[in-house]
Design an enzyme around this catalytic site. Structure first.
Site, short mmCIF file in Angstrom:
data_model
loop_
_atom_site.label_atom_id
_atom_site.label_comp_id
_atom_site.label_asym_id
_atom_site.label_seq_id
_atom_site.Cartn_x
_atom_site.Cartn_y
_atom_site.Cartn_z
N SER A 21 40.36 37.72 37.64
CA SER A 21 38.95 37.63 38.02
C SER A 21 38.22 38.95 37.78
O SER A 21 37.10 38.97 37.26
CB SER A 21 38.82 37.23 39.49
N SER A 166 32.69 27.64 45.54
CA SER A 166 33.13 28.01 44.20
C SER A 166 32.62 29.40 43.85
O SER A 166 31.41 29.61 43.74
CB SER A 166 32.63 27.00 43.16
N GLN A 168 33.03 30.74 40.97
CA GLN A 168 32.51 30.68 39.61
C GLN A 168 31.04 30.26 39.60
O GLN A 168 30.22 30.87 38.90
CB GLN A 168 33.34 29.71 38.78
N ASP A 312 43.73 29.04 44.08
CA ASP A 312 44.57 29.14 42.88
C ASP A 312 46.05 29.27 43.20
O ASP A 312 46.89 29.07 42.32
CB ASP A 312 44.12 30.33 42.03
#
Length: 427
Positions: A21, A166, A168, A312
């Site tokens: 990330s 999220s 993202q 994740d």
């Protein structure tokens, strides 16, 4: 690929690859800042290389001598239209965050990726970006890639409640908000990893955060920096679990990132009775050395606001739960269905084929432990975390072979995975 099975123990010290990330974001912020950015210890996995190539294709000079990445930043106003569509490969982070970057550009871009990425929904970013004045379209109502984007130099600020947790989506909107005319307010459903927010401050920008509410002022100018990328806790997670479930084992992982929005797996390990300790803690770099040892584990419930802090890591946590006494329940993890694969179903199918007892549910799994694992043929379906999970599970197998199809998916985030595994096996 035939995996290593019937291993007796794991011993040794290891430095895992750089945080994926942070690696992605360091390339993005370095490109969008004014002046030179130097990046050390970056992850050179396929996903990050996709991000790097995308910005090169948009006119950014990025040099890699194998040790340090040097970026001559062009600022938000300096990006150029690429000569061809941007190939994003397998990287959901790249396509979503770069969409936010492109929101403030006055040229058209198409982004596409592999078969797996082409099935991942982009409507979660396209809906709010359209509200800001971006022309963006994909396939079907879900806006599946390829994604066609034409941004605007007159980007409108947004006041937006994220319907899902999220990082993202949040980060895509922050990148767009940095280019908007005025202040944007982004409100998270649950707090998610905050690398984007941290890096804005590092590059000389500013935002205000109050609980789940993020205020971003448009028109900011960022300045090039030196970035040292800590080890990726998502990669470290595989060795943390391996050290806990393998007999007579002790693994020491150096320079692992321990950003507070990413350490849910450490909390789960402690809740399950795992022997784990942190040392050499660097508060500024948010990193530490983590040591794990073979442990007697018990089941637990994993749900609620911890889920974004370990989303994740849930595939490898599922394996951990198969080796714990009693039942483990994972809930509130619907987001697993729209990762590189439907990780709820694929994790259950993979581990059940090896002898586990996992019941997939609408938002997670019910895992019965403790189960003995045996040989099987498993396909990663192009998902790197499934591949690494199965490789760790194979270490426990006493009977039969484990044949992993499409093992090359692991290169997405951890090119040296099997080399590091052999080092721990040999002590």
């Amino acid at each position: 690929m035939k995996l290593i099975t019937n291993v007796q123990q794991l011993q040794g010290n290891l430095r895992v690859p750089g945080d994926k990330s942070i690696s992605h974001r360091s390339i993005m912020f370095g490109s969008l800042a004014q002046g030179q950015t130097l990046i050390r210890d970056i992850l050179r996995g396929e996903d990050v290389l996709s991000t790097m190539q995308a910005f090169r294709d948009m006119g950014v000079n990025i040099e890699d001598d194998g040790d340090v990445i040097r970026i001559e930043g062009v600022g938000f106003q300096g990006l150029r239209p690429p000569q061809k569509p941007l190939n994003i490969g397998n990287s959901g982070t790249s396509i979503r965050l770069i969409s936010g970057v492109l929101a403030g550009q006055d040229f058209s871009v198409q982004m596409y990726g592999d078969d797996s990425l082409s099935k991942r929904p982009m409507d979660r970013i396209s809906i709010p970006l359209r509200q800001m004045g971006v022309e963006i379209a994909g396939r079907s109502e879900k806006d599946l890639p390829p994604l066609n984007i034409h941004g605007s130099r007159s980007l409108k600020p947004i006041h937006y409640h994220l319907p899902i947790a999220s990082a993202q989506v949040k980060s895509a909107l922050i990148f767009a908000a940095l280019q908007a005319n005025g202040e944007s307010i982004i409100i998270e459903k649950e707090k998610t990893r905050n690398h984007t927010e941290d890096m804005i401050e590092q590059f000389g920008g500013h935002l205000e955060i109050s609980g789940k509410e993020i205020h971003v002022q448009g028109g900011q100018i960022l300045t090039g920096q030196e970035v040292v990328v800590p080890g990726d806790i998502s990669s470290a997670a595989f060795w943390l679990v391996a050290g806990l479930i393998m007999p007579d084992s002790k693994i020491i992982l150096e320079n692992v990132g321990i950003n507070e929005t990413r350490t849910g797996i450490l909390d789960v390990i402690k809740a399950m009775g795992g022997k784990i300790s942190l040392s050499q803690i660097d508060e500024g770099a948010k990193s530490a050395t983590i040591t794990v040892e073979s442990s007697e584990l018990h089941g637990t419930r994993i749900a609620g606001d911890i889920i974004p802090r370990l989303i994740d890591e849930l595939p490898i946590i599922a394996l951990l739960a198969t080796q714990a006494q009693g039942q483990t329940v994972i809930a509130d993890a619907e987001e697993l269905k729209v990762k590189e694969t439907d990780r709820i179903q694929v994790v259950a199918d993979a581990l059940n084929s090896m002898g586990a007892d996992i019941e997939p549910t609408a938002d997670g799994m019910i895992i019965q432990g403790k189960t003995a694992l045996h040989g099987a043929k498993v396909n990663t379906l192009g998902d790197h975390r499934i591949g690494m999970m199965v490789a760790i599970a194979a270490l426990l197998v006493k009977e039969g072979e484990v044949d992993l199809e499409r093992a090359e998916a692991i290169n997405t985030s951890y090119p040296s995975f099997f080399e590091d595994m052999k080092g721990l096996i040999n002590g």
